[in-house]
Design a protein around this motif. Structure first.
Motif, PDB file in Angstrom:
ATOM      1  N   GLN A  47       0.807  -1.222   0.000  1.00 40.02           N
ATOM      2  CA  GLN A  47       0.000   0.000   0.000  1.00 40.02           C
ATOM      3  C   GLN A  47       0.840   1.272   0.000  1.00 40.02           C
ATOM      4  O   GLN A  47       0.586   2.189  -0.800  1.00 40.02           O
ATOM      5  N   PRO A  48       1.854   1.386   0.861  1.00 35.35           N
ATOM      6  CA  PRO A  48       2.695   2.592   0.815  1.00 35.35           C
ATOM      7  C   PRO A  48       3.374   2.781  -0.542  1.00 35.35           C
ATOM      8  O   PRO A  48       3.476   3.912  -1.036  1.00 35.35           O
ATOM      9  N   PHE A  49       3.823   1.688  -1.147  1.00 37.33           N
ATOM     10  CA  PHE A  49       4.474   1.779  -2.454  1.00 37.33           C
ATOM     11  C   PHE A  49       3.498   2.297  -3.503  1.00 37.33           C
ATOM     12  O   PHE A  49       3.833   3.200  -4.282  1.00 37.33           O
ATOM     13  N   LEU A  50       2.286   1.731  -3.530  1.00 35.68           N
ATOM     14  CA  LEU A  50       1.297   2.131  -4.527  1.00 35.68           C
ATOM     15  C   LEU A  50       0.883   3.585  -4.339  1.00 35.68           C
ATOM     16  O   LEU A  50       0.694   4.319  -5.316  1.00 35.68           O
ATOM     17  N   GLU A  51       0.753   4.008  -3.101  1.00 35.65           N
ATOM     18  CA  GLU A  51       0.385   5.403  -2.836  1.00 35.65           C
ATOM     19  C   GLU A  51       1.490   6.346  -3.298  1.00 35.65           C
ATOM     20  O   GLU A  51       1.214   7.407  -3.886  1.00 35.65           O
ATOM     21  N   GLU A  52       2.735   5.959  -3.065  1.00 35.41           N
ATOM     22  CA  GLU A  52       3.866   6.781  -3.500  1.00 35.41           C
ATOM     23  C   GLU A  52       3.931   6.829  -5.029  1.00 35.41           C
ATOM     24  O   GLU A  52       4.195   7.887  -5.621  1.00 35.41           O
ATOM     25  N   LEU A  53       3.682   5.701  -5.671  1.00 32.29           N
ATOM     26  CA  LEU A  53       3.679   5.645  -7.132  1.00 32.29           C
ATOM     27  C   LEU A  53       2.595   6.551  -7.707  1.00 32.29           C
ATOM     28  O   LEU A  53       2.827   7.310  -8.658  1.00 32.29           O
ATOM     29  N   GLU A  54       1.412   6.499  -7.137  1.00 30.41           N
ATOM     30  CA  GLU A  54       0.306   7.324  -7.633  1.00 30.41           C
ATOM     31  C   GLU A  54       0.598   8.813  -7.448  1.00 30.41           C
ATOM     32  O   GLU A  54       0.301   9.630  -8.334  1.00 30.41           O
ATOM     33  N   ARG A  55       1.223   9.183  -6.333  1.00 28.83           N
ATOM     34  CA  ARG A  55       1.608  10.582  -6.122  1.00 28.83           C
ATOM     35  C   ARG A  55       2.651  11.012  -7.150  1.00 28.83           C
ATOM     36  O   ARG A  55       2.586  12.114  -7.707  1.00 28.83           O
ATOM     37  N   TYR A  56       3.593  10.131  -7.397  1.00 22.42           N
ATOM     38  CA  TYR A  56       4.644  10.425  -8.379  1.00 22.42           C
ATOM     39  C   TYR A  56       4.044  10.652  -9.763  1.00 22.42           C
ATOM     40  O   TYR A  56       4.400  11.620 -10.454  1.00 22.42           O
ATOM     41  N   LEU A  57       3.127   9.783 -10.173  1.00 23.96           N
ATOM     42  CA  LEU A  57       2.514   9.914 -11.489  1.00 23.96           C
ATOM     43  C   LEU A  57       1.718  11.212 -11.596  1.00 23.96           C
ATOM     44  O   LEU A  57       1.738  11.881 -12.636  1.00 23.96           O
ATOM     45  N   GLU A  58       1.032  11.577 -10.542  1.00 19.70           N
ATOM     46  CA  GLU A  58       0.285  12.849 -10.544  1.00 19.70           C
ATOM     47  C   GLU A  58       1.224  14.040 -10.694  1.00 19.70           C
ATOM     48  O   GLU A  58       0.926  14.998 -11.421  1.00 19.70           O
ATOM     49  N   GLN A  59       2.376  13.983 -10.032  1.00 23.45           N
ATOM     50  CA  GLN A  59       3.334  15.083 -10.092  1.00 23.45           C
ATOM     51  C   GLN A  59       3.989  15.194 -11.464  1.00 23.45           C
ATOM     52  O   GLN A  59       4.289  16.298 -11.932  1.00 23.45           O
ATOM     53  N   GLN A  60       4.202  14.045 -12.115  1.00 23.00           N
ATOM     54  CA  GLN A  60       4.905  14.039 -13.400  1.00 23.00           C
ATOM     55  C   GLN A  60       3.990  14.328 -14.583  1.00 23.00           C
ATOM     56  O   GLN A  60       4.457  14.711 -15.656  1.00 23.00           O
ATOM     57  N   GLU A  61       2.705  14.132 -14.402  1.00 28.66           N
ATOM     58  CA  GLU A  61       1.742  14.281 -15.498  1.00 28.66           C
ATOM     59  C   GLU A  61       1.852  15.674 -16.122  1.00 28.66           C
ATOM     60  O   GLU A  61       1.740  16.690 -15.455  1.00 28.66           O
ATOM     61  N   GLY A  62       2.092  15.690 -17.423  1.00 25.06           N
ATOM     62  CA  GLY A  62       2.162  16.940 -18.158  1.00 25.06           C
ATOM     63  C   GLY A  62       3.506  17.627 -18.129  1.00 25.06           C
ATOM     64  O   GLY A  62       3.742  18.569 -18.886  1.00 25.06           O
ATOM     65  N   LYS A  63       4.416  17.171 -17.250  1.00 27.54           N
ATOM     66  CA  LYS A  63       5.725  17.812 -17.147  1.00 27.54           C
ATOM     67  C   LYS A  63       6.720  17.268 -18.168  1.00 27.54           C
ATOM     68  O   LYS A  63       7.578  17.998 -18.659  1.00 27.54           O
ATOM     69  N   PHE A  64       6.618  15.965 -18.446  1.00 28.33           N
ATOM     70  CA  PHE A  64       7.596  15.322 -19.307  1.00 28.33           C
ATOM     71  C   PHE A  64       6.902  14.502 -20.381  1.00 28.33           C
ATOM     72  O   PHE A  64       5.790  14.016 -20.196  1.00 28.33           O
ATOM     73  N   GLN A  65       7.607  14.356 -21.493  1.00 29.27           N
ATOM     74  CA  GLN A  65       7.123  13.494 -22.567  1.00 29.27           C
ATOM     75  C   GLN A  65       7.441  12.052 -22.200  1.00 29.27           C
ATOM     76  O   GLN A  65       8.582  11.734 -21.881  1.00 29.27           O
ATOM     77  N   PRO A  66       6.467  11.145 -22.225  1.00 27.53           N
ATOM     78  CA  PRO A  66       6.755   9.747 -21.905  1.00 27.53           C
ATOM     79  C   PRO A  66       7.801   9.157 -22.848  1.00 27.53           C
ATOM     80  O   PRO A  66       7.828   9.485 -24.048  1.00 27.53           O
ATOM     81  N   SER A  67       8.675   8.304 -22.312  1.00 27.52           N
ATOM     82  CA  SER A  67       9.705   7.664 -23.132  1.00 27.52           C
ATOM     83  C   SER A  67       9.144   6.540 -23.988  1.00 27.52           C
ATOM     84  O   SER A  67       9.783   6.121 -24.960  1.00 27.52           O
ATOM     85  N   ILE A  68       7.972   6.040 -23.607  1.00 23.38           N
ATOM     86  CA  ILE A  68       7.338   4.952 -24.357  1.00 23.38           C
ATOM     87  C   ILE A  68       5.983   5.447 -24.828  1.00 23.38           C
ATOM     88  O   ILE A  68       5.024   5.499 -24.059  1.00 23.38           O
ATOM     89  N   MET A  69       5.908   5.820 -26.080  1.00 24.41           N
ATOM     90  CA  MET A  69       4.688   6.388 -26.624  1.00 24.41           C
ATOM     91  C   MET A  69       3.706   5.285 -27.009  1.00 24.41           C
ATOM     92  O   MET A  69       4.098   4.197 -27.442  1.00 24.41           O
ATOM     93  N   GLU A  70       2.424   5.575 -26.885  1.00 23.20           N
ATOM     94  CA  GLU A  70       1.386   4.595 -27.197  1.00 23.20           C
ATOM     95  C   GLU A  70       1.474   4.148 -28.652  1.00 23.20           C
ATOM     96  O   GLU A  70       1.141   3.005 -28.981  1.00 23.20           O
ATOM     97  N   GLU A  71       1.953   5.014 -29.529  1.00 21.73           N
ATOM     98  CA  GLU A  71       2.032   4.664 -30.952  1.00 21.73           C
ATOM     99  C   GLU A  71       2.945   3.479 -31.217  1.00 21.73           C
ATOM    100  O   GLU A  71       2.814   2.791 -32.229  1.00 21.73           O
ATOM    101  N   LEU A  72       3.891   3.202 -30.304  1.00 19.39           N
ATOM    102  CA  LEU A  72       4.783   2.058 -30.488  1.00 19.39           C
ATOM    103  C   LEU A  72       4.017   0.748 -30.525  1.00 19.39           C
ATOM    104  O   LEU A  72       4.415  -0.199 -31.214  1.00 19.39           O
TER     105      LEU A  72
END
Length: 228
Positions: A47-72
């Motif tokens: 649970q702590p890991f998943l909560e930290e991961l979800e916070r990280y994803l929220e913080q990164q959203e829109g800031k960086f271009q994903p390295s693995i694009m859906e088009e691949l």
């Protein structure tokens, strides 16, 4: 977050790759493992890991271009091969050359104070360099051209050999991470020392993306069309 394979996690949340790398969760060679099992293996509380991961994803959203694009995921074999050669093969060779130059320099300059660490790091880096450079050529000159022809069981065996190479490279990388304290230079390190470790970290992150794209996108796509 539901229990899903690490490969599927990265597909849904490509920005998670850096987070997983920093916590030694292997999403490239180990992409077929389930997330919860991977957390258990690494000793993380779920649970702590998943909560930290979800916070990280929220913080990164829109800031960086994903390295693995859906088009691949919708590219055909030829397009994926071109992508791999023009990005990861090119980047890999450049990063290997740059890191090799700096590691040799700091090995000489800092030998007296950090002999044990630097000798081990350079020995392991040399093993990884050899593994990757041979791997690139095998893909470009043998396996990838075969994959552009009609599928055969011979080519499938060649693909399996590449997957074994990925595992071997992953093992060397884990040893490098341990020997370099996760690419953390000592307090008395000069700028070149820190730059060498930063280059190795960049190389490793690129290798992980390379392996993921082959193991979880290219190879499964190809294997579906192979008649055994």
């Amino acid at each position: 977050m539901n229990d899903l394979t690490l490969a599927e996690l990265v597909r849904r949340h490509p920005l998670a790759t850096t987070f997983l790398n920093e916590r030694h969760i292997d999403y490239c060679c180990g992409g077929d493992r389930n997330l919860y099992k991977a957390l258990e293996t690494q000793g993380y509380e779920r649970q702590p890991f998943l909560e930290e991961l979800e916070r990280y994803l929220e913080q990164q959203e829109g800031k960086f271009q994903p390295s693995i694009m859906e088009e691949l995921y919708v590219m055909n074999t030829s397009e994926l091969i071109h992508h791999l050669e023009s990005t990861h093969h090119k980047n890999g060779r450049e990063l290997l050359a740059a890191a090799d130059e700096k590691l040799l320099k700091i090995l000489s300059v800092h030998y007296n104070n950090h002999k044990n660490e630097l000798v081990e790091v350079y020995r392991l880096f040399s093993d990884l360099r050899k593994e990757l450079l041979v791997h690139f050529v095998q893909e470009e000159e043998e396996v990838f051209p075969l994959m552009l022809e009609a599928p055969t069981t011979l080519t499938l065996r060649k693909v399996e050999e590449l997957e074994n190479d990925h595992t071997a490279a992953g093992d060397i990388i884990k040893a490098i991470e341990s020997a370099s304290h996760d690419f953390t230079a000592p307090d008395d390190a000069c700028p070149t020392y820190r730059a060498a470790y930063a280059l190795m970290k960049q190389l490793v992150e690129d290798v992980f993306l390379h392996i993921y794209k082959e193991n979880s996108i290219l190879f499964p796509q190809y294997e579906k069309g192979v008649t055994v």
